[in-house]
Design a protein around this motif. Structure first.
Motif, PDB file in Angstrom:
ATOM      1  N   HIS A   1       0.845  -1.192   0.000  1.00 50.37           N
ATOM      2  CA  HIS A   1       0.000   0.000   0.000  1.00 50.37           C
ATOM      3  C   HIS A   1       0.880   1.241   0.000  1.00 50.37           C
ATOM      4  O   HIS A   1       1.786   1.366   0.803  1.00 50.37           O
ATOM      5  CB  HIS A   1      -0.890  -0.004   1.243  1.00 50.37           C
ATOM      6  N   HIS A   2       0.620   2.142  -0.934  1.00 50.88           N
ATOM      7  CA  HIS A   2       1.338   3.409  -1.007  1.00 50.88           C
ATOM      8  C   HIS A   2       0.372   4.512  -0.657  1.00 50.88           C
ATOM      9  O   HIS A   2      -0.637   4.688  -1.309  1.00 50.88           O
ATOM     10  CB  HIS A   2       1.883   3.655  -2.419  1.00 50.88           C
TER      11      HIS A   2
ATOM     12  N   ARG B   1       6.172   6.210  -1.797  1.00 50.10           N
ATOM     13  CA  ARG B   1       5.377   6.098  -3.024  1.00 50.10           C
ATOM     14  C   ARG B   1       6.300   6.262  -4.222  1.00 50.10           C
ATOM     15  O   ARG B   1       7.285   6.965  -4.146  1.00 50.10           O
ATOM     16  CB  ARG B   1       4.322   7.190  -3.116  1.00 50.10           C
TER      17      ARG B   1
ATOM     18  N   TRP C   1       0.733  11.069  -9.316  1.00 53.70           N
ATOM     19  CA  TRP C   1       0.727   9.940  -8.386  1.00 53.70           C
ATOM     20  C   TRP C   1       1.137  10.402  -6.992  1.00 53.70           C
ATOM     21  O   TRP C   1       0.733   9.812  -6.002  1.00 53.70           O
ATOM     22  CB  TRP C   1       1.643   8.826  -8.875  1.00 53.70           C
TER      23      TRP C   1
ATOM     24  N   CYS D   1      -1.512  11.429  -3.970  1.00 54.25           N
ATOM     25  CA  CYS D   1      -2.360  10.445  -3.307  1.00 54.25           C
ATOM     26  C   CYS D   1      -1.940  10.246  -1.860  1.00 54.25           C
ATOM     27  O   CYS D   1      -0.786   9.927  -1.587  1.00 54.25           O
ATOM     28  CB  CYS D   1      -2.305   9.110  -4.038  1.00 54.25           C
TER      29      CYS D   1
ATOM     30  N   SER E   1       1.059  -1.542 -10.455  1.00 50.14           N
ATOM     31  CA  SER E   1       0.806  -0.374  -9.605  1.00 50.14           C
ATOM     32  C   SER E   1      -0.452   0.328 -10.095  1.00 50.14           C
ATOM     33  O   SER E   1      -0.585   0.600 -11.289  1.00 50.14           O
ATOM     34  CB  SER E   1       1.989   0.586  -9.648  1.00 50.14           C
TER      35      SER E   1
ATOM     36  N   MET F   1      -3.307   3.541  -9.417  1.00 45.35           N
ATOM     37  CA  MET F   1      -3.756   4.745  -8.743  1.00 45.35           C
ATOM     38  C   MET F   1      -5.275   4.668  -8.707  1.00 45.35           C
ATOM     39  O   MET F   1      -5.921   4.523  -9.750  1.00 45.35           O
ATOM     40  CB  MET F   1      -3.302   6.017  -9.457  1.00 45.35           C
TER      41      MET F   1
ATOM     42  N   ARG G   1       0.456   1.230 -13.865  1.00 42.56           N
ATOM     43  CA  ARG G   1       1.843   1.051 -14.295  1.00 42.56           C
ATOM     44  C   ARG G   1       2.209  -0.417 -14.129  1.00 42.56           C
ATOM     45  O   ARG G   1       1.774  -1.060 -13.178  1.00 42.56           O
ATOM     46  CB  ARG G   1       2.799   1.866 -13.425  1.00 42.56           C
TER      47      ARG G   1
ATOM     48  N   CYS H   1      -7.134  10.060  -3.288  1.00 36.88           N
ATOM     49  CA  CYS H   1      -6.814   8.843  -4.029  1.00 36.88           C
ATOM     50  C   CYS H   1      -5.787   8.059  -3.226  1.00 36.88           C
ATOM     51  O   CYS H   1      -5.283   8.520  -2.210  1.00 36.88           O
ATOM     52  CB  CYS H   1      -6.275   9.171  -5.425  1.00 36.88           C
ATOM     53  N   THR H   2      -5.496   6.864  -3.693  1.00 37.75           N
ATOM     54  CA  THR H   2      -4.457   6.051  -3.076  1.00 37.75           C
ATOM     55  C   THR H   2      -3.764   5.237  -4.153  1.00 37.75           C
ATOM     56  O   THR H   2      -4.198   5.220  -5.309  1.00 37.75           O
ATOM     57  CB  THR H   2      -5.019   5.134  -1.969  1.00 37.75           C
ATOM     58  N   GLN H   3      -2.689   4.583  -3.772  1.00 38.43           N
ATOM     59  CA  GLN H   3      -1.948   3.724  -4.688  1.00 38.43           C
ATOM     60  C   GLN H   3      -1.760   2.364  -4.047  1.00 38.43           C
ATOM     61  O   GLN H   3      -1.572   2.275  -2.835  1.00 38.43           O
ATOM     62  CB  GLN H   3      -0.569   4.304  -4.958  1.00 38.43           C
TER      63      GLN H   3
ATOM     64  N   ALA I   1       0.309  -1.496  -5.024  1.00 38.06           N
ATOM     65  CA  ALA I   1       1.175  -2.235  -5.936  1.00 38.06           C
ATOM     66  C   ALA I   1       1.080  -3.708  -5.577  1.00 38.06           C
ATOM     67  O   ALA I   1       1.167  -4.072  -4.400  1.00 38.06           O
ATOM     68  CB  ALA I   1       2.620  -1.757  -5.829  1.00 38.06           C
TER      69      ALA I   1
END
Length: 124
Positions: free
Chosen positions: A10-11, A17, A23, A26, A67, A69, A80, A111-113, A115
């Motif tokens: 979790h980013h 990040r 990006w 987030c 990855s 977003m 990505r 937002c969040t990222q 991977a």
């Protein structure tokens, strides 16, 4: 074909990040287990992307980090792919499938990222 999706990284919320403009903004969160569960519902389609490419290259194997977003409403706004599995058609197929994913609402930011690491190997 052997495909594994082992864990979600979790980013957001102060964790490291990947850099790159939009990006970076987030800062929200979704539970890692929930994110992994959504990605796993697409395992078959991702595996199909790989198996189609195996027809042209039977030795194709490697790793991929997917990855994502994720917007506040849970929709995917960016994808990505990185790793050792360098195949443009495979990456294009995976990115298209990832854009179909839908996650729960993001909390704590716009937002969040996430991977997700994958490993792909041909099975005999």
């Amino acid at each position: 074909a052997g495909v594994t999706a082992d864990e979600v990284v979790h980013h957001g919320g102060g964790t490291p990040r990947p850099p790159a403009g939009e990006w970076d903004r987030c800062s929200g969160e979704i539970p890692a287990a929930t994110a992994l569960a959504e990605v796993r519902t697409h395992d078959r389609q991702i595996r199909n992307c790989y198996e189609r490419r195996l027809r042209d290259n039977p030795l194709l194997q490697g790793t991929m980090a997917l990855s994502l977003m994720i917007n506040g409403d849970g929709s995917v706004s960016g994808v990505r792919t990185t790793g050792t599995l360098h195949d443009r058609d495979f990456s294009t197929c995976v990115r298209a499938e990832a854009m179909r994913m839908h996650f729960p609402r993001v909390t704590g930011g716009p937002c969040t990222q996430v991977a997700v690491p994958f490993s792909f190997t041909p099975e005999n």
